[in-house]
Design an enzyme around this catalytic site. Sequence first.
Site, PDB file in Angstrom:
ATOM      1  N   GLY A 193      25.819  -5.847  27.438  1.00  0.00           N
ATOM      2  CA  GLY A 193      27.383  -5.085  27.873  1.00  0.00           C
ATOM      3  C   GLY A 193      27.178  -5.211  26.086  1.00  0.00           C
ATOM      4  O   GLY A 193      26.413  -5.306  25.162  1.00  0.00           O
TER       5      GLY A 193
ATOM      6  N   THR B 240       2.826   6.349   2.470  1.00  0.00           N
ATOM      7  CA  THR B 240       3.364   7.943   2.385  1.00  0.00           C
ATOM      8  C   THR B 240       4.237   8.528   1.642  1.00  0.00           C
ATOM      9  O   THR B 240       4.767   7.767   0.323  1.00  0.00           O
ATOM     10  CB  THR B 240       4.528   7.630   3.484  1.00  0.00           C
ATOM     11  OG1 THR B 240       3.894   6.741   4.806  1.00  0.00           O
ATOM     12  CG2 THR B 240       5.353   8.701   4.210  1.00  0.00           C
TER      13      THR B 240
ATOM     14  N   GLY C 143       1.630   5.624  12.346  1.00  0.00           N
ATOM     15  CA  GLY C 143       1.101   7.203  12.998  1.00  0.00           C
ATOM     16  C   GLY C 143       2.008   6.839  14.199  1.00  0.00           C
ATOM     17  O   GLY C 143       1.904   5.449  14.579  1.00  0.00           O
TER      18      GLY C 143
ATOM     19  N   ILE D 287       1.131  -0.923   0.169  1.00  0.00           N
ATOM     20  CA  ILE D 287      -0.063  -0.300  -0.122  1.00  0.00           C
ATOM     21  C   ILE D 287       0.945   1.414  -0.326  1.00  0.00           C
ATOM     22  O   ILE D 287       1.568   1.177   0.841  1.00  0.00           O
ATOM     23  CB  ILE D 287      -1.038   0.195   1.089  1.00  0.00           C
ATOM     24  CG1 ILE D 287      -2.122   0.797   1.044  1.00  0.00           C
ATOM     25  CG2 ILE D 287      -0.115  -0.220   2.495  1.00  0.00           C
ATOM     26  CD1 ILE D 287      -3.442   1.110   1.924  1.00  0.00           C
TER      27      ILE D 287
ATOM     28  N   GLN E 128      22.012  -7.403  41.919  1.00  0.00           N
ATOM     29  CA  GLN E 128      20.107  -7.076  42.056  1.00  0.00           C
ATOM     30  C   GLN E 128      20.122  -5.983  41.215  1.00  0.00           C
ATOM     31  O   GLN E 128      18.137  -5.651  41.063  1.00  0.00           O
ATOM     32  CB  GLN E 128      20.406  -6.298  43.497  1.00  0.00           C
ATOM     33  CG  GLN E 128      18.887  -5.693  44.563  1.00  0.00           C
ATOM     34  CD  GLN E 128      18.849  -5.689  45.823  1.00  0.00           C
ATOM     35  OE1 GLN E 128      19.328  -4.182  45.593  1.00  0.00           O
ATOM     36  NE2 GLN E 128      19.249  -5.982  46.671  1.00  0.00           N
TER      37      GLN E 128
ATOM     38  N   ARG F  70      26.221 -15.731  31.081  1.00  0.00           N
ATOM     39  CA  ARG F  70      27.014 -14.838  31.510  1.00  0.00           C
ATOM     40  C   ARG F  70      27.368 -14.116  32.762  1.00  0.00           C
ATOM     41  O   ARG F  70      27.083 -14.066  33.704  1.00  0.00           O
ATOM     42  CB  ARG F  70      26.048 -12.668  30.836  1.00  0.00           C
ATOM     43  CG  ARG F  70      27.512 -12.291  30.709  1.00  0.00           C
ATOM     44  CD  ARG F  70      28.619 -12.499  29.825  1.00  0.00           C
ATOM     45  NE  ARG F  70      29.629 -11.502  29.678  1.00  0.00           N
ATOM     46  CZ  ARG F  70      30.675 -11.551  28.585  1.00  0.00           C
ATOM     47  NH1 ARG F  70      31.325 -12.855  28.189  1.00  0.00           N
ATOM     48  NH2 ARG F  70      31.784 -10.578  28.940  1.00  0.00           N
TER      49      ARG F  70
ATOM     50  N   GLN G 169      -6.701  -1.691  12.077  1.00  0.00           N
ATOM     51  CA  GLN G 169      -6.356  -2.791  12.152  1.00  0.00           C
ATOM     52  C   GLN G 169      -4.785  -3.304  11.810  1.00  0.00           C
ATOM     53  O   GLN G 169      -4.223  -4.522  12.857  1.00  0.00           O
ATOM     54  CB  GLN G 169      -7.013  -4.112  11.277  1.00  0.00           C
ATOM     55  CG  GLN G 169      -6.408  -5.472  11.013  1.00  0.00           C
ATOM     56  CD  GLN G 169      -7.695  -6.622  10.411  1.00  0.00           C
ATOM     57  OE1 GLN G 169      -8.797  -6.737  10.951  1.00  0.00           O
ATOM     58  NE2 GLN G 169      -7.015  -6.776   9.372  1.00  0.00           N
ATOM     59  N   GLU G 170      -4.942  -1.960  11.622  1.00  0.00           N
ATOM     60  CA  GLU G 170      -3.005  -1.724  11.709  1.00  0.00           C
ATOM     61  C   GLU G 170      -2.339  -1.490  13.078  1.00  0.00           C
ATOM     62  O   GLU G 170      -1.761  -2.234  12.346  1.00  0.00           O
ATOM     63  CB  GLU G 170      -2.883  -0.870  10.369  1.00  0.00           C
ATOM     64  CG  GLU G 170      -1.521  -0.612  10.117  1.00  0.00           C
ATOM     65  CD  GLU G 170      -0.330   0.637   9.533  1.00  0.00           C
ATOM     66  OE1 GLU G 170      -0.154   1.189   8.696  1.00  0.00           O
ATOM     67  OE2 GLU G 170      -2.322   0.723   8.419  1.00  0.00           O
ATOM     68  N   ARG G 171      -2.523  -1.231  13.353  1.00  0.00           N
ATOM     69  CA  ARG G 171      -1.947  -0.879  14.589  1.00  0.00           C
ATOM     70  C   ARG G 171      -2.085  -1.637  15.944  1.00  0.00           C
ATOM     71  O   ARG G 171      -1.635  -1.946  16.262  1.00  0.00           O
ATOM     72  CB  ARG G 171      -3.207   0.547  15.558  1.00  0.00           C
ATOM     73  CG  ARG G 171      -2.639   2.150  15.017  1.00  0.00           C
ATOM     74  CD  ARG G 171      -3.539   3.235  14.615  1.00  0.00           C
ATOM     75  NE  ARG G 171      -2.950   4.128  13.418  1.00  0.00           N
ATOM     76  CZ  ARG G 171      -3.818   5.050  13.433  1.00  0.00           C
ATOM     77  NH1 ARG G 171      -5.023   5.663  14.192  1.00  0.00           N
ATOM     78  NH2 ARG G 171      -3.249   6.106  12.835  1.00  0.00           N
TER      79      ARG G 171
END
Length: 376
Positions: free
Chosen positions: A338, A125, A363, A122, A278, A267, A240-242
């Site tokens: 890291g 833009t 959007g 589609i 922590q 790691r 629907q796209e969102r």
Amino acid sequence: MQRPFREDHEMLRTAARRFIESEIVPYHAEWERDHIVPKEVWRKAGAAGLLLCAIPEEYGGGGGDFGHSAVIIEELSRVNATGPGFALHSDIVATYLKNFGTEEQKRLWLPRMAAGEVIGAIAMTEPSTGSDLGAVRTVARRDGDAYVINGQKTFITNGQNAGLYIVVCKTDPAAGRKGISLLLVEDTREGFSRGRSIEKLGQHAQDTVELFFEDVRVPAANLLGEENKGFYYLMRELAQERMIIALRAAATLEATLEQTIAYTRERKVFNQPVFEFQTAKYRLAEARAEIAMCRTFVDACLADHLEGNLTPELAAMAKLTSSEMLGRWVDVFLQLHGGYGYTREYAIGRAWADARVLRIYGGSSEIMREIISRKL
């Protein structure tokens, strides 16, 4: 937590996961280098029943609902397979054809799309419009029994591979957004051309391009829906796209969290696993809680959509919160990897780059806030 999926949805998930693990995961790095997914993969996906799942069987589709589409979106997101633009093809382009196309248009295109023989895109833009669809400058002038299109589009997903484009254009430029129409344009039309593949920060396997229309002549029969009703059609389908974007964000959050937990357990730094610090495990605990909240809300919106009750405001909320959360947490997850997180050898580095665009396309986050604010 109860998810809004039935047994038939989960059966398709199993088939989709098997296909993705065998036909996509081993080759995705190669596609990222090539900046395109081979068309043969689309034909294989069609043969496996993974395209147009929510399109009626009489048009070659799977005869399911958006729940079937959702499991494929989630399974692709789980492995961060950003190359195959299946959702755009199956759940945006094909949905426009199903909802607004003539019987002739549906029978001509949908079976071929379901088989992966024709790939859909589609073209919304433009270089100077971004999220402002009402400001499109591409013009389609009526000339007898045809339209003549002139203009330019950019950031078009599936742009290189597509054989059929839904082009957003002005048929009445003086009317602004009330003069927008949707036209079907085949890639074989004289005057149509593709530009360069755009060098993006992420999603390198996705063929995203510029399109050019220079006196491209298409029959009036290629009009999708009614003339000058295009903006209404776009607003109706953008929810629907969102949802597609929200589902992808939620699934990517879950996958990258699990990858990071596994990595930090293995790691070692200062003779102990990173997870045992922590600062690390508390961040991961916080992530687990927030991602669970995100999943619950996205699933609730999905359930509403399956029942036909999803509002534009809820869809905007789902896209805004999930994409913003993804951007925030994937950065934390990369940090916990890291220096290795900043390489493309580890999935988290690729996911970090690929995730950024979710706050822009469909959007932007700013547009989502504007939509939500109107109902405050």
